[in-house]
Design a protein around this motif. Structure first.
Motif, PDB file in Angstrom:
ATOM      1  N   ALA A 284       0.793  -1.161   0.000  1.00 60.42           N
ATOM      2  CA  ALA A 284      -0.014  -0.022   0.005  1.00 60.42           C
ATOM      3  C   ALA A 284       0.789   1.412  -0.172  1.00 60.42           C
ATOM      4  O   ALA A 284       0.613   2.117  -0.773  1.00 60.42           O
ATOM      5  N   ILE A 285       2.027   1.180   0.775  1.00 60.89           N
ATOM      6  CA  ILE A 285       2.761   2.413   1.032  1.00 60.89           C
ATOM      7  C   ILE A 285       3.442   2.549  -0.398  1.00 60.89           C
ATOM      8  O   ILE A 285       3.461   3.871  -0.922  1.00 60.89           O
ATOM      9  N   SER A 286       4.123   1.498  -0.966  1.00 64.91           N
ATOM     10  CA  SER A 286       4.727   1.701  -2.237  1.00 64.91           C
ATOM     11  C   SER A 286       3.919   2.089  -3.542  1.00 64.91           C
ATOM     12  O   SER A 286       4.167   3.173  -4.236  1.00 64.91           O
ATOM     13  N   ALA A 288       0.940   3.547  -2.817  1.00 64.40           N
ATOM     14  CA  ALA A 288       0.585   5.173  -2.616  1.00 64.40           C
ATOM     15  C   ALA A 288       1.675   6.157  -3.036  1.00 64.40           C
ATOM     16  O   ALA A 288       1.377   7.198  -3.674  1.00 64.40           O
ATOM     17  N   GLY A 291       1.402   6.285  -6.674  1.00 62.70           N
ATOM     18  CA  GLY A 291       0.625   7.281  -7.090  1.00 62.70           C
ATOM     19  C   GLY A 291       0.658   8.512  -6.741  1.00 62.70           C
ATOM     20  O   GLY A 291       0.215   9.296  -7.872  1.00 62.70           O
ATOM     21  N   ILE A 292       1.393   9.084  -5.765  1.00 67.07           N
ATOM     22  CA  ILE A 292       1.574  10.495  -5.728  1.00 67.07           C
ATOM     23  C   ILE A 292       2.681  10.847  -6.827  1.00 67.07           C
ATOM     24  O   ILE A 292       2.397  12.014  -7.328  1.00 67.07           O
ATOM     25  N   SER A 334       0.469   3.630 -15.846  1.00 65.19           N
ATOM     26  CA  SER A 334       0.207   2.813 -14.746  1.00 65.19           C
ATOM     27  C   SER A 334       0.221   1.129 -15.117  1.00 65.19           C
ATOM     28  O   SER A 334       0.583   0.409 -14.812  1.00 65.19           O
ATOM     29  N   THR A 374      -4.365  -2.630  -8.171  1.00 62.81           N
ATOM     30  CA  THR A 374      -4.246  -1.443  -7.181  1.00 62.81           C
ATOM     31  C   THR A 374      -3.582  -0.379  -7.879  1.00 62.81           C
ATOM     32  O   THR A 374      -3.901   0.775  -7.959  1.00 62.81           O
ATOM     33  N   THR A 378      -4.838   3.232  -8.453  1.00 55.81           N
ATOM     34  CA  THR A 378      -4.025   4.586  -8.057  1.00 55.81           C
ATOM     35  C   THR A 378      -3.614   5.636  -9.136  1.00 55.81           C
ATOM     36  O   THR A 378      -3.843   6.577  -9.113  1.00 55.81           O
ATOM     37  N   PHE A 382      -5.182   9.078  -8.921  1.00 52.24           N
ATOM     38  CA  PHE A 382      -4.176  10.258  -8.878  1.00 52.24           C
ATOM     39  C   PHE A 382      -3.907  10.824 -10.072  1.00 52.24           C
ATOM     40  O   PHE A 382      -3.690  12.298 -10.202  1.00 52.24           O
TER      41      PHE A 382
END
Ligand SMILES: Nc1ncnc2c1ncn2[C@@H]1O[C@H](COP(=O)(O)OP(=O)(O)OP(=O)(O)O)[C@@H](O)[C@H]1O
Ligand SMILES: [Mg+2]
Lengths: 402, 231
Positions: A284-286, A288, A291-292, A334, A374, A378, A382
């Motif tokens: 999730a962190i990677s 996210a 995504g940012i 993506s 995901t 994302t 984003f």
């Protein structure tokens, strides 16, 4: 503007800025690759454990000397200090429990086996005739150890296939006299190929009667006692009966540990559940972060291409046209990242399998779908903000930018 | 009925507390097929007028009727449609998409209009031929000369066969003879019936137009009509 044209336009835009595109694909692919590799690791560990323990046989209760403080199962608990030895008499007493069908004591030591000038190191396991049934092993040749009084040190041995092949090669093994340690034993059987089990490769073991092993290693204590309960439902009550018997034999103090397969698997379930959560967290962190990054890169793209957006509006593009073009571009990037990450992840899992051959490190299907899904979600989520910003640009000001 | 009718147009920009009247009480009507030069000092509101005519900007007050329809009240999507089908833009700085070839740049309005690729290719090929660019079809803008770039831009502005061409200093970035070529191209289009409105600082180019709108401080100072120059 047709969907095909939107797609073509977005593809041209993405390939028109190779460095930016490569960077973003890399960021996204690292996220997806992390999911694939980590879940391959987690699921590989889970499968490894399940295989190991299901290779043990079913409905088993394992008795080991020493009391663990928590009663839980951990790797450290397998090598507890021994307050009082576990003996063959204890093992025999356990058979008195009504819900117990079979029992096999285990005494283990390292020795060597020699025949006809050939010599190799081998682990020697002293046990009883029931062991082969409890573990559901198949015989390749001859018979397993005789069912006899556990105190008799009969001079016979049963070999694992690998040992048999290395010592005898193509020659017949049954009936030959081998030297194991300082004893001469007659080979009465060879086990079929079984592979791994509880960290010991059964194919590389030499089985002898428990009394023979204890005499060989000059000891009275046992390494383990394996007890088979009548049925799956009988495991818990059987464990209780075994505990009662042991407590009686130890003047009320229970200084042995009883492990059931369920408890072992349950513990690993918890460990692996936590591992999966950690994997999900890292993923999730990677993702996210990716995504940012998608958002920032797309925002930069919008700024870079302000004049182009103004032009498209002057040529009659609607806000929707522009929004879709930028959103498609983000989705494409993506998707490319997800596919690259998928490939990288499989490469990583392959590397894991190469480095740890015992670990079946294959990423589970759900993780692959979740990772790619995901990444796409994302990327698109984003991508919405930059796309809307692009669509809302004032054409006059956009055109005056150079 | 005039093709373009502006009445009482106001366009005010607010910069902090000060207001700039880029256009003030502007009323003008232009007939179909006219050749109009918009002239005046820098900051007099020429570009603002052109952006308004091209529906890239909205007036603060006044009405704009294009072909009899009040276009200031249209929704953004309807305005985009008008831009796509009725208006062609030519800019001083060409505004070509750098990563696309000449042919792809010319095809952009057709693509936005959803015209199928087969028809698109035929029309683009014809347009490139008309503007003498057939050998440059697959070159990107940075491989073209200034004159060629502006010709690509004009081909793009005319590919949808618009009724009005709006050109904001189309020769401003070109040398004299290339500029004249571009002027002739635009005049040929006008001769074929398209309304041509050109913003220019060049008195020679302005003098060629049959009508000149002289602007100052957002107002229409003179509206000069001349008989067509004798060829
Ligand atoms: N977005 C804006 N915000 C604030 N003021 C603006 C804006 N656009 C134009 N103006 C002002 O409106 C006035 C008219 O500008 P416009 O660009 O129409 O002039 P112009 O006649 O085209 O000048 P030039 O010949 O230099 O191109 C100027 O005073 C300008 O500063
Ligand atoms: Mg201007």
């Amino acid at each position: 503007m047709t969907p095909a044209d939107t797609l073509r336009f977005a593809t041209r835009a993405a390939s028109g800025y190779p460095l930016r595109t490569a960077l973003m694909v890399l960021a996204m692919s690292i996220g997806v690759a992390a999911v694939v590799v980590l879940t391959a690791l987690g699921d590989g560990a889970r499968r490894y454990v399940v295989n190991e323990f299901s290779a043990l046989g079913s409905n088993l209760v394992i008795v080991l000397p020493g009391r663990t403080a928590t009663g839980g199962f951990g790797l450290g608990n397998l090598v507890t200090s021994t307050p009082r030895d576990l003996t063959v008499r204890d093992a025999q007493a356990l058979l008195r429990a009504p819900l117990v069908t079979r029992m096999a004591p285990l005494s283990v030591g390292n020795s060597e086996i020699a025949w006809g000038g050939r010599l190799r190191e081998a682990m020697v396991v002293g046990t009883s005739g029931d062991y082969v049934d409890i573990r559901a092993f198949r015989m390749a040749e001859g018979n397993f150890l005789p069912r006899e009084d556990l105190g008799r040190a009969t001079a016979v041995a049963v070999l694992g296939t690998k040992i048999r092949d290395e010592i005898f090669g193509s020659e017949p093994a049954i009936g030959r006299i081998v030297r194991v340690g300082d004893r001469r034993l007659r080979v009465i059987g060879v086990l079929g190929k079984t592979g791994q089990g509880l960290g010991m490769n059964t194919d590389e073991l030499v089985f002898v009667p428990v009394a023979t092993a204890q005499a060989m290693f000059n000891t009275n204590n046992l390494f383990r006692i394996i007890v088979e309960a009548r049925s799956r439902d009988a495991i818990a009550p059987a464990k209780q009966q075994l505990e009662d018997i042991m407590r009686l034999r130890r003047d009320g103090e229970l200084d042995v540990t009883l492990i059931t397969q369920d408890a072992v698997l349950g513990t690993f379930d918890r460990i692996l559940g936590a591992l999966t959560l950690a994997v999900a967290g890292i993923a999730a962190i990677s993702l996210a972060v990716a995504g940012i990054l998608v958002m920032n890169v797309m925002l930069v793209a919008v700024t870079q291409r302000t004049a182009e957006i103004g032009l498209l509006k002057a040529l009659g593009a609607t806000g929707r046209n522009i929004r879709l073009a930028f959103l498609t571009e983000a989705a494409l990037l993506s998707l490319a990242g997800a596919i690259t990450g998928f490939a990288l992840g499989h490469l990583g899992a392959w590397g894991l399998r190469l480095a740890f051959p015992v670990l079946p490190a294959w990423p589970p299907d759900w993780a692959v779908f979740a990772g790619i899904g995901t990444a796409l979600t994302t990327g698109i989520l984003f991508g919405v903000m930059p796309a809307r910003r692009a669509a809302r640009l004032d054409p006059v000001q956009a055109l005056s930018r150079r | 009925m005039a093709q373009i009718e502006l009445t009482g147009i106001e366009r005010v920009f607010t910069l902090g507390d000060s207001e700039v009247h880029a256009l003030h009480e502007l009323s003008v009507s232009i007939d179909s097929g006219e050749y109009v030069a918009v002239m005046g000092p820098s900051g007099s509101g020429k570009s603002t007028l052109l952006n308004l005519l091209g529906l890239l900007d909205r007036p603060n007050a006044g009405t704009y009727r294009l072909e009899g329809r009040d276009v200031t009240t249209l929704s953004p999507d309807e305005q985009a449609e008008v831009r796509r089908t009725r208006i062609g833009f030519v800019f001083q700085s060409f505004h070509l998409v750098p990563r696309l070839t000449a042919a792809e740049n010319v095809a952009l309005p057709l693509m936005l209009a959803g015209i199928p690729p087969a028809e698109r290719h035929a029309r683009v090929a014809q347009a490139l031929k008309d503007f003498g660019l057939e050998t440059r079809a697959h070159h990107r803008p940075d491989e073209l000369s200034g004159g060629q770039r502006q010709r690509v831009a004009i081909a793009r502005a005319t590919i949808m066969r618009p009724a009005v061409i709006l050109a904001d200093e189309p020769t401003g970035n070109l040398d004299r003879s290339t500029g004249q070529d571009v002027t002739h191209l635009l005049e040929d289009l006008n001769a074929a019936g398209v309304t041509l409105i050109v913003v220019t600082h060049d008195p020679v180019m302005g003098g060629r137009a049959r009508r000149r709108l002289m602007m100052e401080d957002g107002r229409l100072l003179h509206d000069v009509r001349e008989p067509a120059p004798v060829p």
